[in-house]
Design a protein around this motif. Structure first.
Motif: not given
Length: 367
Positions: A112-115, A159-163, A203-205
């Protein structure tokens, strides 16, 4: 649509829950500690999965992350509350890696990923529409296309939100209601999706991206931030690079050749010295290049070196196999970084007696 049935060995890059399915199943079976709603295992077991350890039956859990235990405990504890988790750090500090393994251990899936990119639309966070059905039926539940966020809310998963900071600010703000009210309105249908227990967001940043699309204060308040540092010691970084190179080599089916610790240590030493601006003994000050020279880049340099040694070399990883990769990592700015690299070669590498072969290889590719 053709159904794809592939064994794990055929996958170029298995998801964490596929690659470590046996460890996850063993941990879950032996885990007797309290579990938050919808979690596959307890917070203690999640941290054990990440950092490694030995279970009561003697099963060895391999470490996925090398770093301070407390950081992982804080990250996992955050996900057991109603606050989202923001993993922050310079590029190559394993933010995505940690995010994936946290999701796999907690929810059983990391997909479950949003790039995040500069072109990420609001629909990627909220929901979209199947336009053929929308034209035929109008706005109906059947025409709705749920986003990963909506799916995670309905199923009580991570859920993951990358960048995150690469996403435009107005699109980022679509998360505010989701994170504060734990609801996602669908005004076209006159309904709202309320989050099921177990839902949360990672989230990652990159802190190098500050000023790109900074988080609003309203959104930042919804996150608990954990800063992932670069490896504290050379030994830790060498261990990380060695382990990941072995995993990648097996996944890519590279011919098995000796990946000497000495050569890996040399790559790590070069990266650590250049990014810190001083030699490891502290005697010589250095200029730092514009790139990050992260652990992830060191892994890439060694893996590429192994491919060169296996297919075009003598079957043993040597200085000539890693020299070009190091040069490519250092020279992000062709002019300024070349000056930095040349000074490092002449002032440091050239003076090390046991680095003469490496010096010659680097001079050959530097020109």
């Amino acid at each position: 649509m053709t159904e794809i049935v592939a064994g794990q060995a055929e996958l170029l890059r298995p998801h964490a829950e596929q690659d470590y399915a046996e460890e996850l199943a063993t941990l879950a079976a032996q885990d007797t500690r309290p579990r938050p709603p919808s979690w596959k295992m307890s917070p203690w077991a999640v941290v054990t999965y990440l950092l490694g350890g030995e279970l009561e039956d003697g099963t060895v859990i391999t470490p996925k992350y090398v770093g301070p235990r407390r950081l992982m405990e804080v990250a996992v504890a955050t996900l057991a509350t109603d606050r989202a988790l923001l993993l922050l750090g310079v590029p190559g500090t394993a933010k995505t890696w940690v995010s994936e393994h946290l999701s796999a251990a907690i929810s059983g899936t990391s997909t479950l990923l949003i790039q995040g990119t500069s072109g990420t639309p609001e629909e990627a966070i909220r929901y979209g529409w199947n336009y053929a059905r929308l034209l035929a039926e109008g706005p109906t539940a059947g025409a709705l296309v749920p986003s990963p966020v909506m799916t995670a809310m309905e199923s009580g998963r991570i859920v993951r939100v990358e960048e995150l900071t690469r996403i435009p600010a107005d699109v980022q703000d679509a998360l505010i209601t989701v994170l504060s009210e734990k609801t996602l309105p669908v005004p076209e249908l006159g309904i709202e999706i309320q989050a099921t227990k177990g839902f949360n967001l990672i989230a990652t940043a990159n802190d190098r991206d500050r000023g790109v699309n900074d988080l609003s204060s309203a959104l930042r308040r919804r996150f608990n931030t954990v800063v992932l540092p670069l490896p504290a010691s050379e030994e830790d970084e060498v261990a990380i690079v060695t382990r990941r190179v072995e995993q990648l080599g097996a996944s890519l089916e590279l011919p098995k050749i000796p990946a000497t610790v000495d050569e890996i240590r040399r790559v790590v030493t070069v990266f650590r010295e250049l990014r810190s601006g001083a030699t490891s003994d502290g005697r010589t000050k250095l200029k730092s290049p514009s790139g990050t020279l992260s652990t992830a880049e060191a892994i890439s340099v060694v893996t590429n070196g192994l491919a060169l040694a296996a297919h075009f070399g003598n079957g043993t990883l040597g200085p000539s196999d890693v020299a070009a990769g190091i040069l490519g990592s250092v020279l992000k700015d062709p002019v300024a970084d070349k000056v930095v690299w040349t000074e490092y070669l002449e002032a440091v590498v050239r003076e090390r007696e046991d680095w003469s072969d490496f010096y010659r290889a680097c001079r050959e590719v530097t020109g």
